[in-house]
Design a protein around this motif. Sequence first.
Motif, PDB file in Angstrom:
ATOM      1  N   LEU A  91       0.839  -1.209   0.000  1.00 23.28           N
ATOM      2  CA  LEU A  91       0.000   0.000   0.000  1.00 23.28           C
ATOM      3  C   LEU A  91       0.874   1.259   0.000  1.00 23.28           C
ATOM      4  CD1 LEU A  91      -2.701  -1.241   2.535  1.00 23.28           C
ATOM      5  CD2 LEU A  91      -2.824  -1.220   0.037  1.00 23.28           C
ATOM      6  N   ASP A  92       1.415   1.545  -1.149  1.00 20.01           N
ATOM      7  CA  ASP A  92       2.279   2.719  -1.306  1.00 20.01           C
ATOM      8  C   ASP A  92       1.419   3.908  -1.729  1.00 20.01           C
ATOM      9  OD1 ASP A  92       4.355   4.465  -1.644  1.00 20.01           O
ATOM     10  OD2 ASP A  92       5.094   3.555  -3.499  1.00 20.01           O
ATOM     11  N   PHE A  93       0.774   4.542  -0.763  1.00 21.86           N
ATOM     12  CA  PHE A  93      -0.188   5.604  -1.097  1.00 21.86           C
ATOM     13  C   PHE A  93       0.410   7.001  -1.020  1.00 21.86           C
ATOM     14  CE2 PHE A  93      -0.299   5.466   3.457  1.00 21.86           C
ATOM     15  CZ  PHE A  93      -0.579   6.769   3.859  1.00 21.86           C
ATOM     16  N   LEU A  94       1.587   7.148  -0.431  1.00 21.28           N
ATOM     17  CA  LEU A  94       2.190   8.475  -0.305  1.00 21.28           C
ATOM     18  C   LEU A  94       2.803   8.926  -1.622  1.00 21.28           C
ATOM     19  CD1 LEU A  94       3.968   8.339   3.189  1.00 21.28           C
ATOM     20  CD2 LEU A  94       1.828   9.497   2.599  1.00 21.28           C
ATOM     21  N   ARG A  95       2.574  10.180  -1.943  1.00 18.84           N
ATOM     22  CA  ARG A  95       3.199  10.782  -3.121  1.00 18.84           C
ATOM     23  C   ARG A  95       4.575  11.310  -2.738  1.00 18.84           C
ATOM     24  NH1 ARG A  95      -2.277  14.359  -3.810  1.00 18.84           N
ATOM     25  NH2 ARG A  95      -3.703  12.632  -4.317  1.00 18.84           N
ATOM     26  N   ASP A  96       5.349  11.680  -3.731  1.00 19.86           N
ATOM     27  CA  ASP A  96       6.666  12.255  -3.451  1.00 19.86           C
ATOM     28  C   ASP A  96       6.522  13.476  -2.550  1.00 19.86           C
ATOM     29  OD1 ASP A  96       7.907  10.348  -4.984  1.00 19.86           O
ATOM     30  OD2 ASP A  96       8.088  11.612  -6.769  1.00 19.86           O
ATOM     31  N   LYS A  97       7.428  13.578  -1.592  1.00 15.73           N
ATOM     32  CA  LYS A  97       7.491  14.702  -0.655  1.00 15.73           C
ATOM     33  C   LYS A  97       6.326  14.713   0.346  1.00 15.73           C
ATOM     34  CE  LYS A  97      11.226  17.107  -1.911  1.00 15.73           C
ATOM     35  NZ  LYS A  97      12.278  17.600  -0.996  1.00 15.73           N
ATOM     36  N   VAL A 121      16.392  12.588  11.165  1.00 18.32           N
ATOM     37  CA  VAL A 121      15.141  12.504  10.407  1.00 18.32           C
ATOM     38  C   VAL A 121      15.290  13.151   9.036  1.00 18.32           C
ATOM     39  CG1 VAL A 121      12.740  13.270  10.312  1.00 18.32           C
ATOM     40  CG2 VAL A 121      13.661  12.328  12.438  1.00 18.32           C
ATOM     41  N   MET A 122      15.895  14.324   8.987  1.00 18.11           N
ATOM     42  CA  MET A 122      16.015  15.024   7.705  1.00 18.11           C
ATOM     43  C   MET A 122      16.920  14.257   6.733  1.00 18.11           C
ATOM     44  SD  MET A 122      13.889  17.427   7.855  1.00 18.11           S
ATOM     45  CE  MET A 122      14.282  17.915   6.177  1.00 18.11           C
ATOM     46  N   LYS A 123      17.977  13.669   7.229  1.00 20.48           N
ATOM     47  CA  LYS A 123      18.862  12.891   6.362  1.00 20.48           C
ATOM     48  C   LYS A 123      18.123  11.705   5.760  1.00 20.48           C
ATOM     49  CE  LYS A 123      23.249  10.342   6.348  1.00 20.48           C
ATOM     50  NZ  LYS A 123      24.427   9.930   7.163  1.00 20.48           N
ATOM     51  N   LYS A 124      17.324  11.026   6.575  1.00 17.55           N
ATOM     52  CA  LYS A 124      16.602   9.838   6.110  1.00 17.55           C
ATOM     53  C   LYS A 124      15.460  10.199   5.162  1.00 17.55           C
ATOM     54  CE  LYS A 124      17.759   7.149  10.213  1.00 17.55           C
ATOM     55  NZ  LYS A 124      17.271   6.545  11.482  1.00 17.55           N
ATOM     56  N   VAL A 125      14.722  11.247   5.501  1.00 15.54           N
ATOM     57  CA  VAL A 125      13.583  11.599   4.652  1.00 15.54           C
ATOM     58  C   VAL A 125      14.066  12.169   3.322  1.00 15.54           C
ATOM     59  CG1 VAL A 125      13.155  13.978   5.447  1.00 15.54           C
ATOM     60  CG2 VAL A 125      11.238  12.532   4.730  1.00 15.54           C
ATOM     61  N   ASP A 126      15.167  12.882   3.345  1.00 14.96           N
ATOM     62  CA  ASP A 126      15.727  13.387   2.084  1.00 14.96           C
ATOM     63  C   ASP A 126      16.185  12.230   1.193  1.00 14.96           C
ATOM     64  OD1 ASP A 126      15.252  16.045   2.635  1.00 14.96           O
ATOM     65  OD2 ASP A 126      17.270  16.438   3.409  1.00 14.96           O
ATOM     66  N   LEU A 149      14.857   9.087   1.240  1.00 14.22           N
ATOM     67  CA  LEU A 149      13.691   8.340   0.787  1.00 14.22           C
ATOM     68  C   LEU A 149      12.740   9.180  -0.062  1.00 14.22           C
ATOM     69  CD1 LEU A 149      12.781   6.386   4.046  1.00 14.22           C
ATOM     70  CD2 LEU A 149      13.888   5.473   2.007  1.00 14.22           C
ATOM     71  N   GLY A 150      12.670  10.479   0.232  1.00 14.59           N
ATOM     72  CA  GLY A 150      11.795  11.382  -0.509  1.00 14.59           C
ATOM     73  C   GLY A 150      10.375  11.461   0.010  1.00 14.59           C
ATOM     74  N   LYS A 151      10.027  10.576   0.958  1.00 10.19           N
ATOM     75  CA  LYS A 151       8.689  10.560   1.554  1.00 10.19           C
ATOM     76  C   LYS A 151       8.706   9.512   2.658  1.00 10.19           C
ATOM     77  CE  LYS A 151       6.841   7.094  -1.682  1.00 10.19           C
ATOM     78  NZ  LYS A 151       5.763   6.788  -2.666  1.00 10.19           N
ATOM     79  N   GLY A 152       7.577   9.398   3.396  1.00  9.40           N
ATOM     80  CA  GLY A 152       7.512   8.281   4.320  1.00  9.40           C
ATOM     81  C   GLY A 152       6.772   8.523   5.617  1.00  9.40           C
ATOM     82  N   ILE A 153       6.471   7.416   6.292  1.00  8.61           N
ATOM     83  CA  ILE A 153       5.884   7.424   7.632  1.00  8.61           C
ATOM     84  C   ILE A 153       7.026   7.526   8.630  1.00  8.61           C
ATOM     85  CG2 ILE A 153       4.549   6.098   9.317  1.00  8.61           C
ATOM     86  CD1 ILE A 153       3.119   4.759   6.943  1.00  8.61           C
ATOM     87  N   ILE A 154       7.012   8.598   9.424  1.00  3.57           N
ATOM     88  CA  ILE A 154       8.104   8.881  10.358  1.00  3.57           C
ATOM     89  C   ILE A 154       7.703   8.442  11.765  1.00  3.57           C
ATOM     90  CG2 ILE A 154       9.585  10.676  11.339  1.00  3.57           C
ATOM     91  CD1 ILE A 154       8.990  12.362   8.842  1.00  3.57           C
TER      92      ILE A 154
END
Length: 315
Positions: A86-92, A234-239, A241-246
Amino acid sequence: MRIAAGLIFAGAVSLCATGAAWSQATTGAKSAAVPQAAPAAAPAPAPAPASAKAACANPDALGVARVVEIDTTGGPGFGFEHFKQLDFLRDKEVVLTFDDGPWPVNTPSVLKALAQECTKAIFFPIGKHASYYPEILKQVATAGHTIGSHTWSHANLNNKKMTEAQAKEEVEKGFSAVKWALGAAPAPFFRFPALQHPPVMVTYLGERNIGIFSCDLDSFDFKARTAQTIIDSVMKKVDKLGKGIILMHDFQKHTAEALPELLRRLKAGGYKVVQMRAKAPVLTIAEFDESVIKDMKLPTVSNRPLNSVVQTVSE
């Protein structure tokens, strides 16, 4: 038998696994059947959640980009660390989640930071903590955040010494405690402690129509010694991946300290928050509703008048 979407392997060691140690479930728990809705005595109902589109005093706030409604029939799983379908998140796009509350000082501080940025999150409270601090959990609901559950005592449900009945009690009593604290049933959203997903419990949650949350990236805030460490991680990881559940913890002091700047950094980085809501609340089981209420009972207190208990004999 219907099994949660994206069934994961047994005993997976997750990069998102939390590390706090908590007490194990008590022995002799009863196995639970799929419930019918059952009322339970509880505090006064929490005020209705605020709208995500309510007026925001901060013109440059992070806000909420979109709200998604989740049908938890069959126990769908979210978070690429364990669930891939269930990959429902869009980029960013990101989903903010907080475990282990409610807790004095730290949870209210997290709520304040979220309110200043007019954004929303999912909270996964521990049942015992909800029973200790129901007024704090009501503040979470009043602010319009989504509330699920994180077991009764934060026991690792993948512990080989734990019986299936004990694991089910941890799940069910956790939801019942949150319901008691709020005066209303929470969302059927669940996160396993340490993200340890025993297949039998994944199957059980699927039968109970409870959504399972893993994560895409973990702040590891429980290991951090400073707020800045959390922000940078957090910023290093999200940058990357480009998106995600934190995954974060409103139980942690440094998380509360880090959140205002972290939210500003997410905004500056072009990230948008998605709020996840449930199509319908969880149906708790009467047996566990009653068990939680029984635990709340205090010893009988004497009603004798003061002057019959305390008398000045010398002054």
